[in-house]
Design a protein around this motif. Structure first.
Motif, short mmCIF file in Angstrom:
data_model
loop_
_atom_site.label_atom_id
_atom_site.label_comp_id
_atom_site.label_asym_id
_atom_site.label_seq_id
_atom_site.Cartn_x
_atom_site.Cartn_y
_atom_site.Cartn_z
N ALA A 73 0.81 -1.23 0.00
CA ALA A 73 0.00 0.00 0.00
C ALA A 73 0.84 1.28 0.00
CB ALA A 73 -0.95 -0.01 1.20
N ASP A 74 1.99 1.22 0.63
CA ASP A 74 2.78 2.45 0.74
C ASP A 74 4.02 2.45 -0.14
OD1 ASP A 74 0.95 3.25 2.70
OD2 ASP A 74 2.00 1.98 4.14
N ASP B 161 5.20 -0.26 -9.03
CA ASP B 161 5.99 -1.31 -9.68
C ASP B 161 6.61 -2.25 -8.66
OD1 ASP B 161 7.57 0.81 -8.83
OD2 ASP B 161 9.07 0.55 -10.42
N ILE B 162 7.02 -1.72 -7.52
CA ILE B 162 7.62 -2.56 -6.47
C ILE B 162 6.52 -3.39 -5.81
CG2 ILE B 162 8.91 -2.55 -4.28
CD1 ILE B 162 10.20 0.07 -5.24
N ALA B 163 5.37 -2.76 -5.56
CA ALA B 163 4.26 -3.45 -4.89
C ALA B 163 3.76 -4.62 -5.75
CB ALA B 163 3.13 -2.46 -4.61
N ILE B 164 3.66 -4.38 -7.04
CA ILE B 164 3.19 -5.41 -7.97
C ILE B 164 4.16 -6.59 -8.00
CG2 ILE B 164 3.07 -5.78 -10.50
CD1 ILE B 164 0.54 -4.59 -9.40
#
Ligand code: CAA
Length: 264
Positions: free
Chosen positions: A222-223, A227-230
């Motif tokens: 969420a934070d 691209d990193i979260a995916i």
């Protein structure tokens, strides 16, 4: 297997394995002092060790309050150092909620003010009784929200609404809390626990590791930049294909039969 007894909270389990954590300081409308915060953390660590427990419901004792905030009488004369200790303990105990593999539902049964709104905001979802009232009254006490309110509330309702609630100290009712996305469901007061249990049962039908890892993926990502979260999501998604529950879940679908998940 029964849970330990605590001074400020009651930890019980329903027959079908839902843990119910009740904040229990009714004379102070369940306000949180150091000892209550410690109990909350200890109780949650106890739940964490029980992989037969799949969902936790947090509520307040009595009909009037979920939690009326930090205990003002006990912190009134705190020094800067003592205040920091209180805030850090709250962050540690509320952090346990987010780090639990189990899904945590706040059943907000009345006043959720200051630290009460902050604890609810740390839960995975919030069900509000129609009689609930929510607010962050800290600026009226000469402080700011210190149990995560400037951060988690902001992430739930957006900067403008969070800053409005904090700067005005307005108490909002359940319908308004639902409208701004702070409550995910609202129900009549006498239906609150039934609703929480109904949602718990739906969650318990699904693969335990999938629920835990999806919770982690949502919170972790969420934070972070998308691209990193995916990428984190991809890793966790792929990891699930190494579990017995993925084999069972997909075989159950293909074979048109009930699935029996084991959490492995
Ligand atoms: N701390 C300590 N005691 C509290 C309390 C709190 N946060 N909230 C309520 N109580 C106590 C009252 O002092 C009262 O005790 P006595 O009978 O011994 O006087 C008892 O609970 C019942 O409360 P009231 O008589 O005030 O009940 P009410 O129906 O008139 O009002 C209320 C209810 C609107 C919730 C009111 O109690 C209230 O405003 N409470 C304080 C809310 C608040 O400011 N919370 C934020 C605290 S600061 C914080 O949380 C900081 C942070 O970031 C973590």
């Amino acid at each position: 297997m029964s849970f330990s007894e605590y001074e400020n909270v009651i930890l019980k389990e329903t027959e079908d394995g839902v843990a119910v954590l009740t904040i229990n300081r009714p004379k102070a409308l369940n306000a949180l002092n150091l000892s209550a915060l410690q109990d909350i953390g200890d109780a949650l660590r106890e739940v964490k060790a029980r992989n037969d427990i799949r969902v936790v419901i947090i509520t307040g004792s009595g009909a009037k309050a979920f939690i009326a905030g930090a205990d003002i009488k006990e912190m009134q004369h705190d020094s800067v150092t003592e205040a920091l200790k209180l805030s850090k303990l709250a962050h540690k105990s509320f952090g346990e909620i987010e780090h639990l593999p189990q899904f945590v539902i706040a059943a907000v049964n009345g006043y959720a003010l200051g630290g009460g709104c902050e604890l609810a905001s740390a839960c995975d979802m919030r069900i509000g009784s129609m009689s609930a009232k929510v607010g962050q009254p800290e600026t009226g006490l000469g402080i700011i929200p210190g149990f995560g309110g400037t951060q988690r509330l902001t992430r739930l309702v957006g900067r403008g609404k969070a800053k409005e609630m904090i700067a005005t100290c307005d108490m909002i009712d359940a319908e308004e809390a639902y409208r701004i996305g702070l409550f995910d469901e609202i129900v009549d007061p006498d239906k609150l626990m039934d609703k929480a249990i109904e949602i718990a049962h739906k969650i318990m039908k699904n693969a335990p590791l999938s629920v835990a890892r999806a919770k982690y993926s949502v919170d972790r990502g969420a934070d972070l930049p998308l691209d990193i979260a995916i990428d984190i999501e991809s890793q966790i998604w792929a990891e699930m294909f190494g579990t017995k529950d993925q084999s069972e879940g997909m075989a159950g679908f293909v074979e048109k039969r009930d699935k029996h998940f084991i959490g492995k």
